[in-house]
Scaffold this active site. Sequence first.
Site, PDB file in Angstrom:
ATOM      1  N   LYS A 177       0.803  -1.230   0.000  1.00  0.00           N
ATOM      2  CA  LYS A 177       0.000   0.000   0.000  1.00  0.00           C
ATOM      3  C   LYS A 177       0.841   1.288   0.000  1.00  0.00           C
ATOM      4  O   LYS A 177       0.405   2.304  -0.519  1.00  0.00           O
ATOM      5  CB  LYS A 177      -0.957   0.009   1.201  1.00  0.00           C
ATOM      6  CG  LYS A 177      -2.096  -0.986   1.071  1.00  0.00           C
ATOM      7  CD  LYS A 177      -3.074  -0.846   2.223  1.00  0.00           C
ATOM      8  CE  LYS A 177      -4.096  -1.962   2.193  1.00  0.00           C
ATOM      9  NZ  LYS A 177      -5.106  -1.823   3.245  1.00  0.00           N
ATOM     10  N   ASP A 236      -9.812   2.878   2.241  1.00  0.00           N
ATOM     11  CA  ASP A 236      -9.875   2.334   3.608  1.00  0.00           C
ATOM     12  C   ASP A 236     -10.412   3.392   4.570  1.00  0.00           C
ATOM     13  O   ASP A 236     -11.217   3.086   5.462  1.00  0.00           O
ATOM     14  CB  ASP A 236      -8.482   1.905   4.094  1.00  0.00           C
ATOM     15  CG  ASP A 236      -7.989   0.646   3.398  1.00  0.00           C
ATOM     16  OD1 ASP A 236      -8.816  -0.208   3.034  1.00  0.00           O
ATOM     17  OD2 ASP A 236      -6.766   0.508   3.234  1.00  0.00           O
ATOM     18  N   ALA A 239      -0.432   1.690  15.648  1.00  0.00           N
ATOM     19  CA  ALA A 239       0.057   2.897  14.992  1.00  0.00           C
ATOM     20  C   ALA A 239       0.710   2.547  13.657  1.00  0.00           C
ATOM     21  O   ALA A 239       1.607   3.231  13.189  1.00  0.00           O
ATOM     22  CB  ALA A 239       1.051   3.617  15.907  1.00  0.00           C
TER      23      ALA A 239
END
Length: 284
Positions: A68, A104, A130
């Site tokens: 990604k 997303d 995170a």
Amino acid sequence: MKKLVYIFGSPIEQSLSPQMHNAAYLTLGLQAQYEYLKKEVLPAELSVAVGLLRGKNVAGANITVPHKEAVIKYLDELDLQAQKIGAVNTIVNNNGKMVGYNTDAPGYLKSLQYYNSFEPKDKKIAVFGAGGAARAIVYALAEAGAVSIAIGNRTKENALALAQEFSTIFNNVKLAGFALAEPAFLQEIAVADLVVNTTIMGMSPLQKTTPLKEISVINAKQLYSDIVYKPQKTLFLKNALKQGAQVNYGYGMLLWQGVIAFSHFTSLPLRKVPVNVMERELLI
Ligand code: ATR
């Protein structure tokens, strides 16, 4: 000419996206126009794989783990949200130009709205994790007007860095980073309206783990949300249900990122996408 849509990732065998998109094409009578295929792509093959998307017979692709972030450098144009998040999960072939989006982030907000009627505006939020998924979710919640977002992570520095980075973009949101079991983070969880798990804790084969062991901080006024969708009912969500809290299942984000991507690939408006058909494929 039939247009192909791909999903690139590694591993990719387990992906439910082909079933989800192909079922929607069938329902809309578009099965002769579109076909969705999965393709195993290793990091060293990513550049060639994006080249494949430039063909006239390709509508675009979804991008999943671990590409990604790495895929961004091969694109011609980046949507502003994707740029700020630093991750792309959807590429559209716009007449040979590769345009990157992140569905997303809006997909997560849609899931909260659709399943729980939850709007982040003026809400207090606590997020576990995170990493890449947390980035998209924190970004989405901050942009939607959350009043505060507390980020707790195994590696505290990563939580601090994420809070710091987004503080500069969203100066109306109180962002803070914590270590996972830090008492100050537990206090943030106790007063939060929404608590989100973005870590792999609870995911098969880690089903017996949860990022929140202190069940007593959970109360019935809260919403607990997990992005892990296998198993559907994670220990994190089981504990929330036991305490009478509302829950938001991980398949919701998977569904809605797909619905929004479907709309990008086909140029159909969101209201024309058969959400219930796509949902059924995830719940089989
Ligand atoms: P993703 O894209 O799914 O978010 P990622 O970017 O690799 O994947 O991030 C994984 C997140 O899950 C991180 O917050 C990671 O914590 P660290 O920053 O300390 O690595 C967290 N994570 C992964 N495995 C974990 C575990 N066993 N226990 C707790 N947290 C874990």
